[in-house]
Design a protein around this motif. Structure first.
Motif, PDB file in Angstrom:
ATOM      1  N   GLU A 273      37.620  -5.901  36.435  1.00  7.94           N
ATOM      2  CA  GLU A 273      36.853  -5.427  35.279  1.00  7.94           C
ATOM      3  C   GLU A 273      35.399  -5.153  35.677  1.00  7.94           C
ATOM      4  O   GLU A 273      34.809  -4.146  35.289  1.00  7.94           O
ATOM      5  CB  GLU A 273      36.895  -6.464  34.156  1.00  7.94           C
ATOM      6  N   LEU A 274      34.812  -6.067  36.458  1.00 10.74           N
ATOM      7  CA  LEU A 274      33.429  -5.889  36.899  1.00 10.74           C
ATOM      8  C   LEU A 274      33.303  -4.680  37.824  1.00 10.74           C
ATOM      9  O   LEU A 274      32.321  -3.937  37.746  1.00 10.74           O
ATOM     10  CB  LEU A 274      32.942  -7.150  37.603  1.00 10.74           C
ATOM     11  N   ALA A 275      34.288  -4.483  38.676  1.00  7.33           N
ATOM     12  CA  ALA A 275      34.260  -3.339  39.592  1.00  7.33           C
ATOM     13  C   ALA A 275      34.343  -2.030  38.818  1.00  7.33           C
ATOM     14  O   ALA A 275      33.619  -1.070  39.125  1.00  7.33           O
ATOM     15  CB  ALA A 275      35.407  -3.441  40.596  1.00  7.33           C
ATOM     16  N   LEU A 276      35.200  -1.970  37.804  1.00  8.15           N
ATOM     17  CA  LEU A 276      35.325  -0.767  36.988  1.00  8.15           C
ATOM     18  C   LEU A 276      34.018  -0.471  36.252  1.00  8.15           C
ATOM     19  O   LEU A 276      33.592   0.680  36.149  1.00  8.15           O
ATOM     20  CB  LEU A 276      36.473  -0.926  35.990  1.00  8.15           C
ATOM     21  N   ALA A 277      33.380  -1.531  35.730  1.00 13.17           N
ATOM     22  CA  ALA A 277      32.107  -1.346  35.023  1.00 13.17           C
ATOM     23  C   ALA A 277      31.025  -0.845  35.975  1.00 13.17           C
ATOM     24  O   ALA A 277      30.219   0.032  35.617  1.00 13.17           O
ATOM     25  CB  ALA A 277      31.677  -2.671  34.378  1.00 13.17           C
ATOM     26  N   TYR A 278      31.010  -1.374  37.191  1.00 15.32           N
ATOM     27  CA  TYR A 278      30.026  -0.936  38.179  1.00 15.32           C
ATOM     28  C   TYR A 278      30.236   0.536  38.536  1.00 15.32           C
ATOM     29  O   TYR A 278      29.290   1.323  38.560  1.00 15.32           O
ATOM     30  CB  TYR A 278      30.137  -1.800  39.436  1.00 15.32           C
ATOM     31  N   ARG A 279      31.482   0.913  38.803  1.00 19.25           N
ATOM     32  CA  ARG A 279      31.766   2.295  39.177  1.00 19.25           C
ATOM     33  C   ARG A 279      31.439   3.253  38.028  1.00 19.25           C
ATOM     34  O   ARG A 279      30.930   4.350  38.248  1.00 19.25           O
ATOM     35  CB  ARG A 279      33.226   2.437  39.600  1.00 19.25           C
ATOM     36  N   SER A 280      31.705   2.825  36.813  1.00 21.79           N
ATOM     37  CA  SER A 280      31.369   3.652  35.657  1.00 21.79           C
ATOM     38  C   SER A 280      29.862   3.868  35.561  1.00 21.79           C
ATOM     39  O   SER A 280      29.395   4.981  35.262  1.00 21.79           O
ATOM     40  CB  SER A 280      31.899   2.990  34.380  1.00 21.79           C
ATOM     41  N   SER A 281      29.090   2.816  35.820  1.00 25.36           N
ATOM     42  CA  SER A 281      27.631   2.934  35.780  1.00 25.36           C
ATOM     43  C   SER A 281      27.109   3.886  36.857  1.00 25.36           C
ATOM     44  O   SER A 281      26.206   4.687  36.616  1.00 25.36           O
ATOM     45  CB  SER A 281      26.987   1.553  35.956  1.00 25.36           C
TER      46      SER A 281
ATOM     47  N   ARG B 126      35.283  15.054  40.584  1.00 28.36           N
ATOM     48  CA  ARG B 126      36.171  13.889  40.621  1.00 28.36           C
ATOM     49  C   ARG B 126      35.392  12.582  40.587  1.00 28.36           C
ATOM     50  O   ARG B 126      35.734  11.659  39.835  1.00 28.36           O
ATOM     51  CB  ARG B 126      37.040  13.963  41.875  1.00 28.36           C
ATOM     52  N   PHE B 127      34.347  12.470  41.410  1.00 27.81           N
ATOM     53  CA  PHE B 127      33.660  11.191  41.536  1.00 27.81           C
ATOM     54  C   PHE B 127      32.530  10.995  40.529  1.00 27.81           C
ATOM     55  O   PHE B 127      31.685  10.111  40.685  1.00 27.81           O
ATOM     56  CB  PHE B 127      33.158  11.013  42.969  1.00 27.81           C
ATOM     57  N   ILE B 128      32.538  11.815  39.481  1.00 29.66           N
ATOM     58  CA  ILE B 128      31.670  11.600  38.346  1.00 29.66           C
ATOM     59  C   ILE B 128      32.502  11.521  37.066  1.00 29.66           C
ATOM     60  O   ILE B 128      32.284  10.642  36.232  1.00 29.66           O
ATOM     61  CB  ILE B 128      30.601  12.714  38.196  1.00 29.66           C
ATOM     62  N   ASP B 129      33.477  12.410  36.933  1.00 32.11           N
ATOM     63  CA  ASP B 129      34.156  12.591  35.657  1.00 32.11           C
ATOM     64  C   ASP B 129      35.570  12.029  35.589  1.00 32.11           C
ATOM     65  O   ASP B 129      36.075  11.833  34.493  1.00 32.11           O
ATOM     66  CB  ASP B 129      34.203  14.094  35.331  1.00 32.11           C
ATOM     67  N   ASP B 130      36.194  11.781  36.716  1.00 33.03           N
ATOM     68  CA  ASP B 130      37.562  11.277  36.703  1.00 33.03           C
ATOM     69  C   ASP B 130      37.547   9.748  36.481  1.00 33.03           C
ATOM     70  O   ASP B 130      37.075   8.998  37.350  1.00 33.03           O
ATOM     71  CB  ASP B 130      38.259  11.598  38.015  1.00 33.03           C
ATOM     72  N   PRO B 131      38.050   9.257  35.358  1.00 31.83           N
ATOM     73  CA  PRO B 131      37.990   7.821  35.095  1.00 31.83           C
ATOM     74  C   PRO B 131      38.864   6.980  36.018  1.00 31.83           C
ATOM     75  O   PRO B 131      38.707   5.768  36.099  1.00 31.83           O
ATOM     76  CB  PRO B 131      38.479   7.704  33.637  1.00 31.83           C
ATOM     77  N   THR B 132      39.787   7.629  36.733  1.00 37.75           N
ATOM     78  CA  THR B 132      40.680   6.884  37.631  1.00 37.75           C
ATOM     79  C   THR B 132      40.124   6.774  39.052  1.00 37.75           C
ATOM     80  O   THR B 132      40.718   6.097  39.894  1.00 37.75           O
ATOM     81  CB  THR B 132      42.060   7.555  37.691  1.00 37.75           C
ATOM     82  N   SER B 133      39.006   7.452  39.343  1.00 35.51           N
ATOM     83  CA  SER B 133      38.460   7.450  40.701  1.00 35.51           C
ATOM     84  C   SER B 133      37.424   6.343  40.898  1.00 35.51           C
ATOM     85  O   SER B 133      36.757   5.958  39.972  1.00 35.51           O
ATOM     86  CB  SER B 133      37.795   8.801  40.997  1.00 35.51           C
TER      87      SER B 133
END
Length: 232
Positions: A129-137, A225-232
């Motif tokens: 969860e923390l990793a996903l939040a970091y990547r989203s930021s 991809r590395f800005i808009d793709d939520p799975t990346s």
């Protein structure tokens, strides 16, 4: 919580791998509460007393700076928010409020830390969860650095259309001021950006945004991809 609510919560991704003992420890003192629109759930600078898990609804993470508000992120179910403050036993860096009627699970922060320390499976879920939040930021920061406000708006529209699966139109679930805040612009600039996008395959009908020519909008937005793709 009612037995039916407990059974629903047990299948949430956050609890999918934890032991029965850990699950009982997390949920026996938790509260599942309904909040109407506009309730501030978390105040920036306050100590993290609970882990918040959005079960239903929509929550806005925001900050107040120099007399104004700026959007940080929008939280959709099912997701935790501001998890880092709970794990680190630190004050919240942002505030959070409901944008629609919402159901939120409140788990005492100390109970979360206790289970985190002894249950490897739960710690692994929290780390994800923390990793996903970091990547989203990081993705959002890259969008701010590399794009104009109208380009950010165009990509937001495409992402929302993809999320809803409609592909042809979206209905903005909040006012234009909130949308402007979350793409990093002012309400006035947002209106100008919406007008500009009418030349790129989009029509505006109040809170509804109609995508008439998706290919034309994509050619303008140039999603990455590395800005808009939520799975990346």
């Amino acid at each position: 919580m009612r037995t039916s609510e407990l059974e629903q919560l047990k299948i949430l991704p956050l609890f999918s791998e934890v032991t029965e003992e850990s699950l009982a420890s997390l949920l026996d003192s938790a509260l599942l509460q309904h909040f109407p629109t506009g309730v501030v759930l978390i105040h920036e600078g306050h100590h993290a007393d609970f882990l918040h898990v959005l079960v239903e609804g929509l929550v806005e993470i925001f900050t107040e700076q120099s007399g104004g508000e700026w959007g940080i992120s929008l939280i959709n179910p099912i997701s935790t928010f501001i998890l880092a403050a709970v794990v680190g036993d630190q004050p919240y860096l942002n505030s959070a409020r409901t944008l629609t009627d919402s159901r939120v699970l409140l788990i005492p922060a100390q109970r979360v830390r206790d289970v985190f320390d002894r249950d490897v499976a739960f710690a692994r879920i929290v780390a994800r969860e923390l990793a996903l939040a970091y990547r989203s930021s990081v993705k959002k920061l890259k969008g701010y650095m590399a794009r104009s406000s109208v380009e950010r708006l165009a990509n937001w529209i495409l992402a929302e259309a993809q999320k809803d699966g409609a592909q042809g139109n979206i209905v903005v679930p909040f006012d234009r001021g909130t949308l402007a805040s979350h793409i990093g612009t002012t309400r006035e600039n947002l209106s100008r950006s919406l007008a500009l996008l009418t030349d790129h395959g989009v029509r505006i009908r109040g809170r509804e945004i109609v995508i008439d020519r998706k290919e034309q909008l994509e050619a303008f937005a140039q999603p990455q991809r590395f800005i808009d793709d939520p799975t990346s």
